[in-house]
Design a protein around this motif. Structure first.
Motif, PDB file in Angstrom:
ATOM      1  N   ALA A 247       0.920  -1.125  -0.216  1.00  0.00           N
ATOM      2  CA  ALA A 247      -0.191   0.171  -0.013  1.00  0.00           C
ATOM      3  C   ALA A 247       0.930   1.046   0.251  1.00  0.00           C
ATOM      4  N   PRO A 248       0.545   2.454  -0.195  1.00  0.00           N
ATOM      5  CA  PRO A 248       1.080   3.505  -0.272  1.00  0.00           C
ATOM      6  C   PRO A 248       1.395   4.380   1.089  1.00  0.00           C
ATOM      7  N   LEU A 249       1.995   5.402   0.671  1.00  0.00           N
ATOM      8  CA  LEU A 249       2.189   6.113   2.732  1.00  0.00           C
ATOM      9  C   LEU A 249       0.957   6.958   2.192  1.00  0.00           C
ATOM     10  N   ARG A 250      -0.173   7.444   3.446  1.00  0.00           N
ATOM     11  CA  ARG A 250      -0.660   8.004   3.726  1.00  0.00           C
ATOM     12  C   ARG A 250       0.083   9.596   3.421  1.00  0.00           C
ATOM     13  N   TYR A 251      -0.699  10.663   2.794  1.00  0.00           N
ATOM     14  CA  TYR A 251      -0.366  11.333   1.667  1.00  0.00           C
ATOM     15  C   TYR A 251       0.323  11.816   3.150  1.00  0.00           C
ATOM     16  N   GLY A 252       1.190  13.004   3.516  1.00  0.00           N
ATOM     17  CA  GLY A 252       2.161  13.791   4.400  1.00  0.00           C
ATOM     18  C   GLY A 252       2.423  13.633   5.305  1.00  0.00           C
ATOM     19  N   VAL A 253       2.711  12.017   5.834  1.00  0.00           N
ATOM     20  CA  VAL A 253       3.675  11.241   6.633  1.00  0.00           C
ATOM     21  C   VAL A 253       5.055  11.555   6.606  1.00  0.00           C
ATOM     22  N   ARG A 254       5.383  11.191   5.514  1.00  0.00           N
ATOM     23  CA  ARG A 254       6.857  11.218   5.135  1.00  0.00           C
ATOM     24  C   ARG A 254       7.015  13.043   4.555  1.00  0.00           C
TER      25      ARG A 254
ATOM     26  N   SER B 190      11.959   1.882   7.510  1.00  0.00           N
ATOM     27  CA  SER B 190      11.497   2.457   8.479  1.00  0.00           C
ATOM     28  C   SER B 190      10.125   2.239   9.037  1.00  0.00           C
ATOM     29  N   VAL B 191       9.195   2.270   7.303  1.00  0.00           N
ATOM     30  CA  VAL B 191       7.559   2.944   7.143  1.00  0.00           C
ATOM     31  C   VAL B 191       7.414   1.364   8.279  1.00  0.00           C
ATOM     32  N   SER B 192       6.567   2.287   8.849  1.00  0.00           N
ATOM     33  CA  SER B 192       5.701   1.182   9.594  1.00  0.00           C
ATOM     34  C   SER B 192       4.226   1.150   9.219  1.00  0.00           C
ATOM     35  N   ALA B 193       3.817   0.451   8.942  1.00  0.00           N
ATOM     36  CA  ALA B 193       2.663  -0.288   9.231  1.00  0.00           C
ATOM     37  C   ALA B 193       1.412   0.656   8.717  1.00  0.00           C
ATOM     38  N   GLY B 194       1.544   1.630  10.328  1.00  0.00           N
ATOM     39  CA  GLY B 194       0.676   2.532  10.372  1.00  0.00           C
ATOM     40  C   GLY B 194       1.110   4.091   9.855  1.00  0.00           C
ATOM     41  N   GLU B 195       1.547   4.035   9.055  1.00  0.00           N
ATOM     42  CA  GLU B 195       1.690   4.999   7.988  1.00  0.00           C
ATOM     43  C   GLU B 195       1.272   4.883   6.774  1.00  0.00           C
ATOM     44  N   LEU B 196       1.301   3.773   6.408  1.00  0.00           N
ATOM     45  CA  LEU B 196       0.598   3.719   5.629  1.00  0.00           C
ATOM     46  C   LEU B 196      -1.126   4.142   5.012  1.00  0.00           C
ATOM     47  N   ASN B 197      -1.217   3.779   3.698  1.00  0.00           N
ATOM     48  CA  ASN B 197      -2.957   3.864   3.532  1.00  0.00           C
ATOM     49  C   ASN B 197      -3.877   2.809   3.276  1.00  0.00           C
ATOM     50  N   THR B 198      -4.187   2.353   4.201  1.00  0.00           N
ATOM     51  CA  THR B 198      -4.246   0.679   4.757  1.00  0.00           C
ATOM     52  C   THR B 198      -5.266   0.217   5.672  1.00  0.00           C
ATOM     53  N   LEU B 199      -6.266  -0.258   5.607  1.00  0.00           N
ATOM     54  CA  LEU B 199      -6.894  -0.428   7.044  1.00  0.00           C
ATOM     55  C   LEU B 199      -5.993  -1.703   7.607  1.00  0.00           C
TER      56      LEU B 199
ATOM     57  N   VAL C 220       2.392  -6.270   5.652  1.00  0.00           N
ATOM     58  CA  VAL C 220       2.343  -4.958   5.131  1.00  0.00           C
ATOM     59  C   VAL C 220       3.681  -4.670   4.645  1.00  0.00           C
ATOM     60  N   TYR C 221       3.971  -3.984   3.292  1.00  0.00           N
ATOM     61  CA  TYR C 221       5.146  -3.237   2.810  1.00  0.00           C
ATOM     62  C   TYR C 221       4.411  -1.812   2.369  1.00  0.00           C
ATOM     63  N   PRO C 222       5.014  -0.822   2.053  1.00  0.00           N
ATOM     64  CA  PRO C 222       4.582   0.285   1.027  1.00  0.00           C
ATOM     65  C   PRO C 222       5.601  -0.135  -0.540  1.00  0.00           C
ATOM     66  N   ILE C 223       4.760   0.633  -1.273  1.00  0.00           N
ATOM     67  CA  ILE C 223       4.746   1.467  -2.576  1.00  0.00           C
ATOM     68  C   ILE C 223       4.750   2.562  -2.405  1.00  0.00           C
ATOM     69  N   VAL C 224       6.374   3.374  -2.462  1.00  0.00           N
ATOM     70  CA  VAL C 224       6.911   4.100  -2.432  1.00  0.00           C
ATOM     71  C   VAL C 224       7.173   4.951  -3.888  1.00  0.00           C
TER      72      VAL C 224
ATOM     73  N   ARG D 138      11.272   1.075  15.759  1.00  0.00           N
ATOM     74  CA  ARG D 138      12.206   0.716  15.973  1.00  0.00           C
ATOM     75  C   ARG D 138      12.935  -1.103  15.616  1.00  0.00           C
ATOM     76  N   VAL D 139      12.558  -1.879  16.472  1.00  0.00           N
ATOM     77  CA  VAL D 139      13.164  -2.893  16.543  1.00  0.00           C
ATOM     78  C   VAL D 139      12.576  -3.920  15.141  1.00  0.00           C
ATOM     79  N   ARG D 140      11.661  -3.231  14.100  1.00  0.00           N
ATOM     80  CA  ARG D 140      10.576  -3.993  13.110  1.00  0.00           C
ATOM     81  C   ARG D 140      11.999  -3.256  12.205  1.00  0.00           C
ATOM     82  N   ALA D 141      12.073  -2.447  12.101  1.00  0.00           N
ATOM     83  CA  ALA D 141      13.219  -1.725  11.906  1.00  0.00           C
ATOM     84  C   ALA D 141      14.736  -2.279  11.190  1.00  0.00           C
ATOM     85  N   SER D 142      15.069  -2.514  13.015  1.00  0.00           N
ATOM     86  CA  SER D 142      15.829  -3.172  12.611  1.00  0.00           C
ATOM     87  C   SER D 142      17.234  -4.086  11.976  1.00  0.00           C
ATOM     88  N   PHE D 143      15.430  -5.373  12.735  1.00  0.00           N
ATOM     89  CA  PHE D 143      15.493  -6.428  12.163  1.00  0.00           C
ATOM     90  C   PHE D 143      15.182  -6.823  11.040  1.00  0.00           C
ATOM     91  N   ARG D 144      14.472  -5.763  10.223  1.00  0.00           N
ATOM     92  CA  ARG D 144      14.629  -5.245   8.360  1.00  0.00           C
ATOM     93  C   ARG D 144      15.629  -5.849   7.927  1.00  0.00           C
TER      94      ARG D 144
END
Length: 681
Positions: free
Chosen positions: A277-284, A294-303, A313-317, A637-643
């Protein structure tokens, strides 16, 4: 003599073939009147019967029932009762029920011979499962059998209706002989998406000798976002069971389980599942490089947006360079003239990759005109582009980030090793592109871009699997009938025409089949029809159906569809059970952020990183008293580091970050950033 294995002798004859001058029997249909027996009274539209031809048995689908008497007109009956419906008749008038039977196939008793002879007068029986499978051409399949529906006949077997899976030929569904599937029906009533999921699951389970994957576009709410979640909770998860109960989510009924057993399918969700899913507009914002990991699922434009979902859940940027090829679809066609197009081509030629690059170039152009003005020169062009065109481009590009609604970032994007939507596929992978929260331009951009890139991968032999299924809903929007064309429509037409030779199969769905490009629907060797509106059924697309079949399509209940396949001489009705996965609002009701407490989010995040989390009480003891936003921050942060390649136990790292619990949490931020090397291992 009728093939004994083709007729249900226990039910006995249910009628007798009848011919007349007006209704003769032909090689493709015949008529019969029904007996006054219990079995005959179970006959209904869509049932399958068998009758004798010359040295052969004809298997046919019931259609167009009519009841006859010896009256020449309705007036005869009216006068017989003196116009009084309360009068008793002196004698019962004889009436008969006559069925039209449309021949699926004819089996000659000599296996080396084919028969197309009309049936002769004689008894009619319910067809057995063996007869139905023969008539549907199963013996002639060149590929594996894929069950799509379950046919229920009127005869009883083992205390219930005789059930026969309606198989389709793998080689005519996925290629190379033919390919593609099309589903038509009214929105919300024809279960188009449900059956597409059911069919994909059936393929995954029945083609063990090939690597198969699927790509689906989610266009409505949370319909396709929780396909890895079972329709009922595991027995060893009481907390989860309570959430299922609160959401009103019940499991499969016993009848649905019987249907799965009859179809030979297991009831399991999709295990290898990813959402993009893409980012929510304006979050980054910012001009630097965006670390996609480093993008979390909460920053994406998805339910599907809780921190715990970041494992699937991964970003389309996109950078500006990804957007420029689609400038003609972003800007108003009347506005995007040759001069504007020429300036965009200049940007592409100069390899302008980011908005930051573009802004730097615009400053250079501004300096160029300013220097000329300071020197007293009159300059109206830059590299052949008029100043008015450059101003126009500047104005239009200023609104580009909002037009792209979260797709476009200012700087560069570093995906690292993070999965991308256009990566090669894995075996049995279900990949969903969530565009349900978008509309207009960004939705169109994502569909066009993703399908275009997948088509390029197919042409280069880089899909990663032997067969890839692409499911596109609202096909009439992306490949409309008529002369109007677009890059996406041209690609979909190419897929429908050549895709099966490049291991691509198009599963399309729409409410109005008549409004989809003829090449797209015409190349589908398998078609399904659910409930259809009367404004659609009158279209020429349905003229090959009988009047009775068209009328049935106007009132089909959910779960019942009409199947037409390359091997079938006549379309056949059947049913299918619900997919064994969460669909729609139930997914967000159960797994949405408002229904997960922070300890459950920690558990789910650790599990998504491939580790077994501690028990729920232990996790709750760890996070007790720690502000929820702090826990979420550390989880991200933990999730991004392990990714990004960090090794070790993610729960141990999180525990260190939180200082072992609330009493030792100092609120000074993450130690991952202050000493990540120290925590590895």
């Amino acid at each position: 003599m009728i093939h004994p294995e083709f007729i249900d002798q226990r039910s006995g004859p249910v009628g007798r073939v009848v011919t007349s001058e007006e209704y003769p029997a032909t090689a493709h249909e015949f008529y019969f009147w029904t007996a006054e027996t219990e079995a005959a009274r179970r006959l209904d539209i869509g049932h399958i019967v068998a009758a004798e031809s010359e040295d052969a048995t004809a298997i046919a689908v019931l259609d167009d029932p009519r009841r006859y008497s010896d009256l020449e007109s309705f007036l005869d009956d009216f006068y017989a009762y003196d116009g009084d419906p309360a009068l008793e008749a002196l004698s019962e008038r004889v009436e008969i029920l006559v069925w039209c039977a449309r021949v699926l196939d004819t089996c000659h008793r000599d296996p080396d011979r084919k028969s197309r002879r009309p049936v002769r007068s004689g008894p009619v029986y319910f067809a057995t499962r063996r007869a139905i499978e023969f008539a549907l051409g199963v013996e002639d399949f060149s590929g594996r059998r894929i069950p799509l529906l379950l046919h229920e006949n009127g005869n009883e077997v083992d205390g219930g209706p005789q059930r026969t899976p309606l198989y389709v030929d793998e080689d005519y569904l996925l290629g190379p002989e033919a390919g593609h599937l099309n589903i038509t029906g009214m929105s919300g009533l024809s279960t188009k998406t449900s059956h597409a999921l059911f069919t994909i699951a059936s393929i995954f389970q029945n083609v063990p000798d090939k690597k198969v994957a699927a790509l689906m576009f989610n266009v409505k709410g949370a319909d396709l976002l929780f396909l890895d979640k079972p329709v009922e909770p595991p027995q060893d998860a009481p907390d989860l069971a309570a959430r299922y109960e609160r959401a009103g989510q019940g499991g499969l009924s016993e009848e649905e389980r019987r249907m799965y057993r009859a179809l030979g399918l297991e009831e399991r969700p999709f295990e290898n599942f990813r959402v993009f899913a893409p980012l929510r507009y304006g979050v980054r914002g910012g001009v630097g490089t965006l670390d996609a990991a480093s993008v979390s699922a909460g920053e994406l434009n998805t339910l599907r947006n809780t921190p715990a979902e970041s494992g699937c859940v991964y970003p389309i940027v996109w950078e500006l360079g990804d957007v420029l090829p689609y400038a003609g679809r972003i800007f108003d066609p009347a506005d995007y003239d040759d001069k504007f197009r020429g300036f965009v081509e200049e940007l592409k030629a100069r390899d302008i990759r980011t908005m930051a690059d573009y802004e730097g170039l615009m400053r250079e152009i501004e300096d160029y005109f300013q220097d000329a003005e300071d020197e007293g020169k009159t300059v109206s062009t830059w590299h052949g582009h008029h100043v008015a065109t450059i101003r126009k481009a500047y104005n239009r590009f200023s609104g580009l980030p909002s037009k792209c609604a979260g797709l476009l970032v200012h700087g560069r994007v570093d995906y690292g090793g993070l999965p991308r939507v256009e990566d090669p596929f894995e075996d049995r992978e279900m990949r969903v592109v969530d565009i349900s929260q978008l509309s207009g331009v960004p939705q169109d951009l994502i569909v066009t871009s993703v399908i275009g890139r997948i088509w390029e991968m197919a042409e280069q032999g880089k899909l990663g699997v032997d067969k890839l299924i692409i499911f596109v809903d609202e096909l009439n929007k992306y490949a409309p009938s008529g002369a109007k064309s677009s890059p996406l429509k041209e690609t979909l037409v190419d897929i429908s025409a050549r895709g099966r030779h490049l291991n691509l199969t198009l599963f399309g769905a729409q409410q109005f089949r008549s409004k989809v490009d003829d090449e797209v629907v015409g190349n589908a060797a398998t078609s399904l029809y659910g409930r259809i509106g009367d404004e659609e059924i009158t279209n020429a697309s349905y003229r090959s159906f009988s009047q009775t079949t068209r009328e049935e399509l106007l009132s089909l209940e959910k779960g019942r569809l009409l199947l037409r396949h390359a091997h079938y001489a006549v379309p056949v009705f059947g049913r299918f059970p619900r997919p064994p996965v969460l669909m729609g609002r139930q997914g967000t009701d159960i797994f949405g952020s408002r229904n997960l407490d922070i300890a459950e989010e920690v558990q789910a995040t650790i599990r998504s990183l491939g580790h077994t989390p501690p028990s729920l009480p232990e996790v709750r003891a760890l996070v007790e008293g720690v502000p929820k936003e702090k826990v979420i921050e550390e989880l991200n942060r933990v999730r991004a580091s392990f990714r990004n390649g960090m090794r070790g136990d993610p729960y141990r790292v999180l525990k260190r970050e939180l200082g072992g619990g609330a009493r030792r949490y100092d609120g000074r931020g993450s130690r991952i950033l202050r000493g990540i090397d120290r925590l590895e291992g």
